[in-house]
Scaffold this active site. Structure first.
Site, PDB file in Angstrom:
ATOM      1  CE1 TYR A  27     117.180  30.054  -8.082  1.00  0.00           C
ATOM      2  CE2 TYR A  27     117.743  32.147  -7.059  1.00  0.00           C
ATOM      3  CZ  TYR A  27     118.071  30.882  -7.160  1.00  0.00           C
ATOM      4  OH  TYR A  27     119.034  30.200  -6.617  1.00  0.00           O
ATOM      5  CG  ASP A  91     118.214   7.333   2.021  1.00  0.00           C
ATOM      6  OD1 ASP A  91     119.007   6.998   0.811  1.00  0.00           O
ATOM      7  OD2 ASP A  91     118.458   7.267   2.972  1.00  0.00           O
ATOM      8  CG  HIS A 104     117.986  22.455 -10.269  1.00  0.00           C
ATOM      9  ND1 HIS A 104     117.724  22.284  -8.894  1.00  0.00           N
ATOM     10  CD2 HIS A 104     118.485  21.381 -10.693  1.00  0.00           C
ATOM     11  CE1 HIS A 104     118.012  21.222  -8.485  1.00  0.00           C
ATOM     12  NE2 HIS A 104     118.460  20.511  -9.400  1.00  0.00           N
TER      13      HIS A 104
END
Length: 152
Positions: A27, A91, A104
């Site tokens: 990360y 959704d 990401h």
């Protein structure tokens, strides 16, 4: 590039508030605040305005997506682990109906098998993975180009 200043909602999900503490090999070393400042600077250079949101609560992420009507022209989102299984976020993203890029920091395609699945990918016109913080700059460029195409 037109003179329009588009509004981009930058959304970060679960555990992204822990950047700087998480595995730096995956990360990087930037904190979320540092990453957001870099994104804001890159966006400004592209004539984009950014608004940031981070939560560790799935319902809050969904509510934010529900509230984007009239608040943003596009979404840059990293839902974290919710990417892989949250049909409710999928959704809500579909309801938001804005051009979106999935991003990401780590290369999810070359990590654990379960991280390779994305329930939002088909709603996003692009996915950027594994480019670290510079991937956000690339994503902003893609969003800018997509919004320019839509305005033409």
């Amino acid at each position: 590039m037109s003179g329009a200043r588009y509004r981009i909602e930058v959304m970060h999900g679960a555990n992204l508030d822990q950047l700087g503490r998480r595995d730096p090999h995956l990360y990087g070393t930037l904190t979320l605040g540092e990453l957001e400042r870099q994104i804001e600077q890159d966006a400004s250079g592209l004539g984009l305005d950014t608004r940031f949101f981070q939560t560790n609560h799935e319902g809050a992420f969904i509510e934010r997506l529900h509230g984007l009507d009239g608040q943003a022209e596009a979404i840059l989102l990293n839902p974290g682990a919710w990417t892989h299984y949250s049909w409710a976020i999928r959704d809500a993203l579909e309801i938001a109906a804005l051009p979106s890029v999935e991003i990401h920091l780590s290369d999810v395609e070359h990590r654990e098998q379960w991280r390779r699945a994305s329930v939002i990918r088909d709603l996003c016109f692009a996915t950027i993975s594994g480019r670290g913080p510079s991937g956000y700059r690339d994503a902003l460029g893609l969003l800018r180009a997509e919004l320019e195409r839509g305005a033409a």
